[in-house]
Design a protein around this motif. Structure first.
Motif, PDB file in Angstrom:
ATOM      1  N   ILE A 109       0.804  -1.146  -0.175  1.00  0.00           N
ATOM      2  CA  ILE A 109       0.109  -0.093   0.387  1.00  0.00           C
ATOM      3  C   ILE A 109       0.949   1.167   0.167  1.00  0.00           C
ATOM      4  O   ILE A 109       0.695   2.080  -0.623  1.00  0.00           O
ATOM      5  N   LEU A 110       1.889   1.190   0.879  1.00  0.00           N
ATOM      6  CA  LEU A 110       2.651   2.537   1.152  1.00  0.00           C
ATOM      7  C   LEU A 110       3.496   2.575  -0.374  1.00  0.00           C
ATOM      8  O   LEU A 110       3.540   3.829  -0.705  1.00  0.00           O
ATOM      9  N   GLY A 111       4.064   1.655  -1.037  1.00  0.00           N
ATOM     10  CA  GLY A 111       4.863   1.622  -2.350  1.00  0.00           C
ATOM     11  C   GLY A 111       4.151   2.307  -3.344  1.00  0.00           C
ATOM     12  O   GLY A 111       4.581   3.205  -4.063  1.00  0.00           O
ATOM     13  N   LEU A 112       2.844   1.801  -3.496  1.00  0.00           N
ATOM     14  CA  LEU A 112       1.903   1.986  -4.378  1.00  0.00           C
ATOM     15  C   LEU A 112       1.477   3.410  -4.351  1.00  0.00           C
ATOM     16  O   LEU A 112       0.938   4.306  -5.387  1.00  0.00           O
ATOM     17  N   SER A 113       1.257   3.944  -3.144  1.00  0.00           N
ATOM     18  CA  SER A 113       1.049   5.360  -2.801  1.00  0.00           C
ATOM     19  C   SER A 113       2.213   6.452  -2.904  1.00  0.00           C
ATOM     20  O   SER A 113       1.791   7.609  -2.769  1.00  0.00           O
ATOM     21  N   PHE A 114       3.393   5.845  -3.097  1.00  0.00           N
ATOM     22  CA  PHE A 114       4.450   6.767  -2.677  1.00  0.00           C
ATOM     23  C   PHE A 114       5.199   6.887  -4.421  1.00  0.00           C
ATOM     24  O   PHE A 114       5.629   8.136  -4.401  1.00  0.00           O
ATOM     25  N   ILE A 115       5.421   6.249  -5.185  1.00  0.00           N
ATOM     26  CA  ILE A 115       6.171   6.268  -6.531  1.00  0.00           C
ATOM     27  C   ILE A 115       5.702   7.219  -7.136  1.00  0.00           C
ATOM     28  O   ILE A 115       6.943   8.121  -7.677  1.00  0.00           O
ATOM     29  N   HIS A 116       4.572   7.766  -7.331  1.00  0.00           N
ATOM     30  CA  HIS A 116       4.236   8.761  -8.211  1.00  0.00           C
ATOM     31  C   HIS A 116       4.608  10.162  -7.573  1.00  0.00           C
ATOM     32  O   HIS A 116       4.389  11.033  -8.396  1.00  0.00           O
ATOM     33  N   ILE A 117       4.699  10.153  -6.419  1.00  0.00           N
ATOM     34  CA  ILE A 117       5.113  11.672  -5.623  1.00  0.00           C
ATOM     35  C   ILE A 117       6.604  11.565  -5.568  1.00  0.00           C
ATOM     36  O   ILE A 117       7.407  12.632  -6.053  1.00  0.00           O
ATOM     37  N   THR A 118       7.284  10.525  -5.280  1.00  0.00           N
ATOM     38  CA  THR A 118       8.874  10.584  -5.325  1.00  0.00           C
ATOM     39  C   THR A 118       9.361  10.535  -6.515  1.00  0.00           C
ATOM     40  O   THR A 118      10.513  11.180  -6.672  1.00  0.00           O
ATOM     41  N   ASN A 119       8.747   9.789  -7.412  1.00  0.00           N
ATOM     42  CA  ASN A 119       9.398  10.114  -8.726  1.00  0.00           C
ATOM     43  C   ASN A 119       8.669  10.905  -9.901  1.00  0.00           C
ATOM     44  O   ASN A 119       8.691  10.751 -11.144  1.00  0.00           O
ATOM     45  N   LYS A 120       8.035  11.910  -9.186  1.00  0.00           N
ATOM     46  CA  LYS A 120       7.028  12.706 -10.308  1.00  0.00           C
ATOM     47  C   LYS A 120       7.909  13.297 -11.309  1.00  0.00           C
ATOM     48  O   LYS A 120       7.070  13.066 -12.726  1.00  0.00           O
ATOM     49  N   PHE A 121       8.988  13.763 -11.313  1.00  0.00           N
ATOM     50  CA  PHE A 121       9.489  14.275 -12.507  1.00  0.00           C
ATOM     51  C   PHE A 121       9.980  13.363 -13.502  1.00  0.00           C
ATOM     52  O   PHE A 121       9.832  13.806 -14.680  1.00  0.00           O
ATOM     53  N   THR A 122      10.636  12.274 -13.165  1.00  0.00           N
ATOM     54  CA  THR A 122      11.257  11.400 -14.005  1.00  0.00           C
ATOM     55  C   THR A 122       9.982  10.573 -14.535  1.00  0.00           C
ATOM     56  O   THR A 122      10.234  10.343 -15.873  1.00  0.00           O
ATOM     57  N   LEU A 123       9.140  10.342 -13.859  1.00  0.00           N
ATOM     58  CA  LEU A 123       7.949   9.607 -14.575  1.00  0.00           C
ATOM     59  C   LEU A 123       7.076  10.537 -15.531  1.00  0.00           C
ATOM     60  O   LEU A 123       6.923  10.111 -16.564  1.00  0.00           O
ATOM     61  N   THR A 124       7.148  11.715 -15.256  1.00  0.00           N
ATOM     62  CA  THR A 124       6.486  12.640 -16.132  1.00  0.00           C
ATOM     63  C   THR A 124       7.352  12.808 -17.483  1.00  0.00           C
ATOM     64  O   THR A 124       7.064  12.832 -18.589  1.00  0.00           O
ATOM     65  N   THR A 125       8.671  12.662 -17.380  1.00  0.00           N
ATOM     66  CA  THR A 125       9.772  12.821 -18.574  1.00  0.00           C
ATOM     67  C   THR A 125       9.632  11.756 -19.292  1.00  0.00           C
ATOM     68  O   THR A 125       9.588  11.618 -20.570  1.00  0.00           O
ATOM     69  N   THR A 126       9.548  10.305 -18.589  1.00  0.00           N
ATOM     70  CA  THR A 126       9.764   9.159 -19.047  1.00  0.00           C
ATOM     71  C   THR A 126       8.459   8.713 -20.194  1.00  0.00           C
ATOM     72  O   THR A 126       8.651   8.339 -21.287  1.00  0.00           O
ATOM     73  N   PHE A 127       7.332   9.100 -19.444  1.00  0.00           N
ATOM     74  CA  PHE A 127       6.164   8.821 -20.312  1.00  0.00           C
ATOM     75  C   PHE A 127       5.284   9.658 -20.786  1.00  0.00           C
ATOM     76  O   PHE A 127       4.208   9.585 -21.525  1.00  0.00           O
ATOM     77  N   GLY A 128       5.641  10.729 -20.578  1.00  0.00           N
ATOM     78  CA  GLY A 128       5.124  12.070 -21.487  1.00  0.00           C
ATOM     79  C   GLY A 128       3.720  12.275 -20.509  1.00  0.00           C
ATOM     80  O   GLY A 128       2.886  12.697 -21.618  1.00  0.00           O
ATOM     81  N   ILE A 129       3.451  11.875 -19.519  1.00  0.00           N
ATOM     82  CA  ILE A 129       2.049  12.253 -18.912  1.00  0.00           C
ATOM     83  C   ILE A 129       2.343  13.046 -17.699  1.00  0.00           C
ATOM     84  O   ILE A 129       3.249  12.771 -16.769  1.00  0.00           O
ATOM     85  N   ASP A 130       1.514  13.938 -17.270  1.00  0.00           N
ATOM     86  CA  ASP A 130       1.686  14.623 -16.046  1.00  0.00           C
ATOM     87  C   ASP A 130       0.991  13.881 -14.992  1.00  0.00           C
ATOM     88  O   ASP A 130      -0.196  13.744 -14.624  1.00  0.00           O
ATOM     89  N   VAL A 131       2.205  13.312 -13.949  1.00  0.00           N
ATOM     90  CA  VAL A 131       1.575  12.383 -13.063  1.00  0.00           C
ATOM     91  C   VAL A 131       1.066  13.273 -11.781  1.00  0.00           C
ATOM     92  O   VAL A 131       0.459  12.229 -10.951  1.00  0.00           O
ATOM     93  N   ALA A 132       1.137  14.558 -11.978  1.00  0.00           N
ATOM     94  CA  ALA A 132       0.437  15.375 -10.710  1.00  0.00           C
ATOM     95  C   ALA A 132      -0.899  15.740 -11.178  1.00  0.00           C
ATOM     96  O   ALA A 132      -1.643  16.563 -10.286  1.00  0.00           O
ATOM     97  N   SER A 133      -1.229  15.705 -12.267  1.00  0.00           N
ATOM     98  CA  SER A 133      -2.683  15.941 -12.711  1.00  0.00           C
ATOM     99  C   SER A 133      -3.665  15.206 -11.987  1.00  0.00           C
ATOM    100  O   SER A 133      -3.579  14.289 -11.658  1.00  0.00           O
ATOM    101  N   GLU A 134      -4.837  16.169 -11.868  1.00  0.00           N
ATOM    102  CA  GLU A 134      -6.079  15.319 -11.089  1.00  0.00           C
ATOM    103  C   GLU A 134      -6.643  14.165 -12.017  1.00  0.00           C
ATOM    104  O   GLU A 134      -6.967  13.160 -11.336  1.00  0.00           O
ATOM    105  N   ALA A 135      -6.705  14.054 -13.014  1.00  0.00           N
ATOM    106  CA  ALA A 135      -6.845  13.116 -13.936  1.00  0.00           C
ATOM    107  C   ALA A 135      -6.041  11.725 -13.585  1.00  0.00           C
ATOM    108  O   ALA A 135      -6.730  10.857 -13.563  1.00  0.00           O
ATOM    109  N   PHE A 136      -4.744  11.951 -13.739  1.00  0.00           N
ATOM    110  CA  PHE A 136      -3.878  10.686 -13.574  1.00  0.00           C
ATOM    111  C   PHE A 136      -4.141  10.417 -12.184  1.00  0.00           C
ATOM    112  O   PHE A 136      -4.103   9.065 -11.688  1.00  0.00           O
ATOM    113  N   LEU A 137      -3.974  11.160 -11.053  1.00  0.00           N
ATOM    114  CA  LEU A 137      -4.130  10.859  -9.793  1.00  0.00           C
ATOM    115  C   LEU A 137      -5.482  10.101  -9.440  1.00  0.00           C
ATOM    116  O   LEU A 137      -5.588   9.050  -8.541  1.00  0.00           O
TER     117      LEU A 137
END
Length: 223
Positions: free
Chosen positions: A175-203
């Motif tokens: 639970i913790l890991g799945l709730s964590f990665i999109h926050i701690t890796n926000k910038f690299t995930l956004t760059t890697t997959f071309g999607i804003d992982v901080a957007s309301e739709a994604f979250l």
């Protein structure tokens, strides 16, 4: 102006005057922001006191040193998440609803309180050197969480609702890991997959997926 002297409580134990407690709290909150932004090594006590609007001597008065205020900051973020967990009612819910509530609480808490994951990341980069000083307090505060989660799992398994009976600690780490990665890796995930992982739709989509993944581990046979 010097802080007022501590006032004796009805029990005779000195207590900090309100102004002193407010000053201490301002320093602590400023320190958490500073440590999150710059890590332990890059943190400046001068910047902490500037943000708190206090004289540097106040830091040493309340926390003794940079190490002291760092330890207090780390303790605070642990205390806050455990306190918020304890104040919820998901432990009294039916097993399935309780697991969903815990999962979504954890997801939402990490999103709304980024100081927790950021402080934890910094402490791991520091090889957990400060955590050993508060290890007993951290364990004591965390033990009820795992015990209550184990009770929910046991109830669901005994009733036949859950096919699996996973280890409570392992499930919580999931639970913790799945709730964590999109926050701690926000910038690299956004760059890697071309999607804003901080957007309301994604979250919203991510929150739903995390909930389904956690429930899946209770219902699907895992070799």
């Amino acid at each position: 102006m010097k802080d007022q002297k501590a006032i004796a409580s009805p029990s005779g134990v000195p207590r900090e005057p309100r102004s002193g407690l407010q000053t201490k709290e301002k320093i602590l909150l400023a320190a958490i922001e500073e440590f999150c932004e710059h890590g332990y090594a890059g943190t400046s006590t001068t910047r902490i006191m500037s943000a708190a609007g206090c004289n540097i001597r106040m830091l040493y008065h309340y926390f003794d040193s940079k190490d002291g205020v760092y330890l207090a900051a780390l303790t605070r973020v642990y205390q806050d998440v455990r306190s918020c967990e304890a104040s919820t009612n998901f432990w009294s819910l039916p097993p399935r609803e309780g697991i969903i509530a815990l999962t979504q609480f954890t997801f939402d808490y990490m999103l709304k309180n980024p100081s927790f994951p950021r402080m934890i990341i910094n402490e791991n980069l520091n090889k957990g050197r400060a955590s050993v000083n508060i290890a007993e307090a951290i364990r004591s505060a965390s033990k009820p969480l795992i015990s209550r989660l184990d009770d929910l799992i046991a109830q669901g398994h005994a009733s036949g609702e859950f096919r699996n009976r996973p280890d409570a600690l392992q499930l919580y780490l999931t639970i913790l890991g799945l709730s964590f990665i999109h926050i701690t890796n926000k910038f690299t995930l956004t760059t890697t997959f071309g999607i804003d992982v901080a957007s309301e739709a994604f979250l919203m989509k991510r929150r739903s997926y995390v909930t389904q993944a956690v429930l899946g581990s209770l219902y699907i046979d895992i070799p």
